[in-house]
Design a protein around this motif. Structure first.
Motif, PDB file in Angstrom:
ATOM      1  N   VAL A  19       0.834  -1.209   0.000  1.00  0.00           N
ATOM      2  CA  VAL A  19       0.000   0.000   0.000  1.00  0.00           C
ATOM      3  C   VAL A  19       0.866   1.255   0.000  1.00  0.00           C
ATOM      4  O   VAL A  19       0.638   2.185  -0.779  1.00  0.00           O
ATOM      5  CB  VAL A  19      -0.961  -0.013   1.219  1.00  0.00           C
ATOM      6  CG1 VAL A  19      -1.665   1.318   1.383  1.00  0.00           C
ATOM      7  CG2 VAL A  19      -1.977  -1.146   1.080  1.00  0.00           C
ATOM      8  N   SER A  20       1.885   1.279   0.854  1.00  0.00           N
ATOM      9  CA  SER A  20       2.761   2.457   0.948  1.00  0.00           C
ATOM     10  C   SER A  20       3.559   2.659  -0.334  1.00  0.00           C
ATOM     11  O   SER A  20       3.718   3.788  -0.802  1.00  0.00           O
ATOM     12  CB  SER A  20       3.718   2.322   2.136  1.00  0.00           C
ATOM     13  OG  SER A  20       2.992   2.239   3.347  1.00  0.00           O
ATOM     14  N   SER A  21       4.054   1.583  -0.923  1.00  0.00           N
ATOM     15  CA  SER A  21       4.823   1.680  -2.160  1.00  0.00           C
ATOM     16  C   SER A  21       3.961   2.212  -3.296  1.00  0.00           C
ATOM     17  O   SER A  21       4.400   3.069  -4.066  1.00  0.00           O
ATOM     18  CB  SER A  21       5.386   0.313  -2.556  1.00  0.00           C
ATOM     19  OG  SER A  21       6.270  -0.164  -1.577  1.00  0.00           O
ATOM     20  N   GLN A  22       2.738   1.714  -3.404  1.00  0.00           N
ATOM     21  CA  GLN A  22       1.841   2.180  -4.459  1.00  0.00           C
ATOM     22  C   GLN A  22       1.576   3.673  -4.317  1.00  0.00           C
ATOM     23  O   GLN A  22       1.624   4.421  -5.292  1.00  0.00           O
ATOM     24  CB  GLN A  22       0.522   1.407  -4.435  1.00  0.00           C
ATOM     25  CG  GLN A  22      -0.410   1.842  -5.558  1.00  0.00           C
ATOM     26  CD  GLN A  22      -1.661   0.980  -5.642  1.00  0.00           C
ATOM     27  OE1 GLN A  22      -1.725  -0.113  -5.078  1.00  0.00           O
ATOM     28  NE2 GLN A  22      -2.650   1.474  -6.359  1.00  0.00           N
ATOM     29  N   GLU A  24       3.461   5.965  -2.865  1.00  0.00           N
ATOM     30  CA  GLU A  24       4.681   6.716  -3.188  1.00  0.00           C
ATOM     31  C   GLU A  24       4.912   6.780  -4.698  1.00  0.00           C
ATOM     32  O   GLU A  24       5.288   7.819  -5.231  1.00  0.00           O
ATOM     33  CB  GLU A  24       5.896   6.086  -2.496  1.00  0.00           C
ATOM     34  CG  GLU A  24       5.899   6.250  -0.991  1.00  0.00           C
ATOM     35  CD  GLU A  24       5.999   7.689  -0.541  1.00  0.00           C
ATOM     36  OE1 GLU A  24       6.680   8.500  -1.207  1.00  0.00           O
ATOM     37  OE2 GLU A  24       5.398   8.021   0.502  1.00  0.00           O
ATOM     38  N   ILE A  25       4.686   5.665  -5.388  1.00  0.00           N
ATOM     39  CA  ILE A  25       4.862   5.650  -6.838  1.00  0.00           C
ATOM     40  C   ILE A  25       3.852   6.571  -7.507  1.00  0.00           C
ATOM     41  O   ILE A  25       4.195   7.343  -8.411  1.00  0.00           O
ATOM     42  CB  ILE A  25       4.766   4.213  -7.388  1.00  0.00           C
ATOM     43  CG1 ILE A  25       5.960   3.389  -6.907  1.00  0.00           C
ATOM     44  CG2 ILE A  25       4.688   4.217  -8.916  1.00  0.00           C
ATOM     45  CD1 ILE A  25       5.819   1.891  -7.136  1.00  0.00           C
ATOM     46  N   GLU A  26       2.603   6.514  -7.078  1.00  0.00           N
ATOM     47  CA  GLU A  26       1.568   7.384  -7.662  1.00  0.00           C
ATOM     48  C   GLU A  26       1.923   8.854  -7.486  1.00  0.00           C
ATOM     49  O   GLU A  26       1.794   9.648  -8.426  1.00  0.00           O
ATOM     50  CB  GLU A  26       0.208   7.091  -7.025  1.00  0.00           C
ATOM     51  CG  GLU A  26      -0.376   5.760  -7.465  1.00  0.00           C
ATOM     52  CD  GLU A  26      -1.590   5.333  -6.650  1.00  0.00           C
ATOM     53  OE1 GLU A  26      -1.857   5.922  -5.578  1.00  0.00           O
ATOM     54  OE2 GLU A  26      -2.269   4.386  -7.091  1.00  0.00           O
ATOM     55  N   HIS A  27       2.400   9.229  -6.301  1.00  0.00           N
ATOM     56  CA  HIS A  27       2.792  10.629  -6.054  1.00  0.00           C
ATOM     57  C   HIS A  27       3.989  11.019  -6.917  1.00  0.00           C
ATOM     58  O   HIS A  27       4.032  12.128  -7.461  1.00  0.00           O
ATOM     59  CB  HIS A  27       3.111  10.857  -4.582  1.00  0.00           C
ATOM     60  CG  HIS A  27       1.905  10.815  -3.698  1.00  0.00           C
ATOM     61  ND1 HIS A  27       1.988  10.612  -2.345  1.00  0.00           N
ATOM     62  CD2 HIS A  27       0.586  10.940  -3.965  1.00  0.00           C
ATOM     63  CE1 HIS A  27       0.774  10.613  -1.825  1.00  0.00           C
ATOM     64  NE2 HIS A  27      -0.092  10.806  -2.788  1.00  0.00           N
ATOM     65  N   ALA A  28       4.961  10.116  -7.045  1.00  0.00           N
ATOM     66  CA  ALA A  28       6.152  10.413  -7.845  1.00  0.00           C
ATOM     67  C   ALA A  28       5.806  10.561  -9.322  1.00  0.00           C
ATOM     68  O   ALA A  28       6.335  11.447 -10.007  1.00  0.00           O
ATOM     69  CB  ALA A  28       7.205   9.317  -7.647  1.00  0.00           C
ATOM     70  N   VAL A  29       4.914   9.718  -9.829  1.00  0.00           N
ATOM     71  CA  VAL A  29       4.487   9.813 -11.228  1.00  0.00           C
ATOM     72  C   VAL A  29       3.763  11.136 -11.454  1.00  0.00           C
ATOM     73  O   VAL A  29       4.036  11.849 -12.429  1.00  0.00           O
ATOM     74  CB  VAL A  29       3.604   8.615 -11.630  1.00  0.00           C
ATOM     75  CG1 VAL A  29       2.911   8.863 -12.968  1.00  0.00           C
ATOM     76  CG2 VAL A  29       4.438   7.342 -11.698  1.00  0.00           C
ATOM     77  N   ALA A  30       2.851  11.489 -10.556  1.00  0.00           N
ATOM     78  CA  ALA A  30       2.105  12.747 -10.701  1.00  0.00           C
ATOM     79  C   ALA A  30       3.057  13.935 -10.697  1.00  0.00           C
ATOM     80  O   ALA A  30       2.920  14.857 -11.519  1.00  0.00           O
ATOM     81  CB  ALA A  30       1.067  12.885  -9.585  1.00  0.00           C
ATOM     82  N   ALA A  31       4.037  13.936  -9.794  1.00  0.00           N
ATOM     83  CA  ALA A  31       4.997  15.044  -9.721  1.00  0.00           C
ATOM     84  C   ALA A  31       5.850  15.112 -10.984  1.00  0.00           C
ATOM     85  O   ALA A  31       6.110  16.203 -11.509  1.00  0.00           O
ATOM     86  CB  ALA A  31       5.887  14.886  -8.486  1.00  0.00           C
ATOM     87  N   MET A  48      12.757  -3.400  -6.283  1.00  0.00           N
ATOM     88  CA  MET A  48      12.360  -3.416  -4.873  1.00  0.00           C
ATOM     89  C   MET A  48      13.373  -4.273  -4.142  1.00  0.00           C
ATOM     90  O   MET A  48      13.663  -5.399  -4.570  1.00  0.00           O
ATOM     91  CB  MET A  48      10.961  -4.007  -4.715  1.00  0.00           C
ATOM     92  CG  MET A  48      10.472  -4.113  -3.287  1.00  0.00           C
ATOM     93  SD  MET A  48      10.150  -2.529  -2.499  1.00  0.00           S
ATOM     94  CE  MET A  48       8.678  -2.036  -3.370  1.00  0.00           C
ATOM     95  N   THR A  49      13.923  -3.759  -3.061  1.00  0.00           N
ATOM     96  CA  THR A  49      14.896  -4.513  -2.280  1.00  0.00           C
ATOM     97  C   THR A  49      14.307  -4.834  -0.913  1.00  0.00           C
ATOM     98  O   THR A  49      13.801  -3.943  -0.226  1.00  0.00           O
ATOM     99  CB  THR A  49      16.210  -3.720  -2.108  1.00  0.00           C
ATOM    100  OG1 THR A  49      16.736  -3.437  -3.413  1.00  0.00           O
ATOM    101  CG2 THR A  49      17.236  -4.489  -1.311  1.00  0.00           C
ATOM    102  N   GLU A  64       8.908  -3.653 -14.024  1.00  0.00           N
ATOM    103  CA  GLU A  64       8.715  -2.409 -14.756  1.00  0.00           C
ATOM    104  C   GLU A  64       7.340  -1.838 -14.461  1.00  0.00           C
ATOM    105  O   GLU A  64       6.419  -2.573 -14.103  1.00  0.00           O
ATOM    106  CB  GLU A  64       8.900  -2.626 -16.256  1.00  0.00           C
ATOM    107  CG  GLU A  64       7.980  -3.652 -16.864  1.00  0.00           C
ATOM    108  CD  GLU A  64       8.312  -3.938 -18.316  1.00  0.00           C
ATOM    109  OE1 GLU A  64       9.423  -3.633 -18.776  1.00  0.00           O
ATOM    110  OE2 GLU A  64       7.424  -4.466 -19.019  1.00  0.00           O
ATOM    111  N   LEU A  65       7.253  -0.524 -14.587  1.00  0.00           N
ATOM    112  CA  LEU A  65       5.995   0.191 -14.403  1.00  0.00           C
ATOM    113  C   LEU A  65       5.611   0.765 -15.753  1.00  0.00           C
ATOM    114  O   LEU A  65       6.307   1.619 -16.299  1.00  0.00           O
ATOM    115  CB  LEU A  65       6.182   1.322 -13.375  1.00  0.00           C
ATOM    116  CG  LEU A  65       6.678   0.899 -11.994  1.00  0.00           C
ATOM    117  CD1 LEU A  65       6.993   2.123 -11.158  1.00  0.00           C
ATOM    118  CD2 LEU A  65       5.684   0.000 -11.324  1.00  0.00           C
TER     119      LEU A  65
END
Length: 70
Positions: A19-22, A24-31, A48-49, A64-65
Motif C-alpha cells: 500500500v505504501s509503495s503504491q 509513493e509511486i503514484e505521487h512520484a508519477v504525478a509530480a 524493490m529490495t 517495470e511500471l
C-alpha cells in the motif's frame, strides 16, 4: 517458533509495503508529469529490495511500471 504468528506478521508487513509503495509511486508519477520530466507513455524499470538484517537476507526484485497500455 510460532508459524502462525510469523505468517500473520509477514502478511501485515507485506500489505503495508504494498500500500505504501503504491502511494509513493503514484505521487512520484504525478509530480514527474507535472514537472514535465516524463510524458506519461513510458515504461520505467523498477527495483524493490527486501532486507532483513537479522536473517542476513537481502534480495532485489526487478520489474517495470508501464504508464500506458500497450
Amino acid at each position: 517458533m510460532d508459524e502462525e504468528a510469523l505468517n500473520l506478521s509477514m502478511r501485515k508487513f507485506l500489505k503495508m509495503v504494498g500500500v505504501s509503495s503504491q502511494r509513493e509511486i503514484e505521487h512520484a508519477v504525478a509530480a514527474a508529469l507535472e514537472k514535465g520530466r516524463i510524458a506519461g507513455g513510458e515504461t520505467l524499470p523498477a527495483t524493490m529490495t527486501l532486507a532483513v538484517p537479522g536473517l542476513q537476507l537481502q534480495v532485489s526484485f526487478d520489474g517495470e511500471l508501464k504508464l500506458a497500455a500497450e
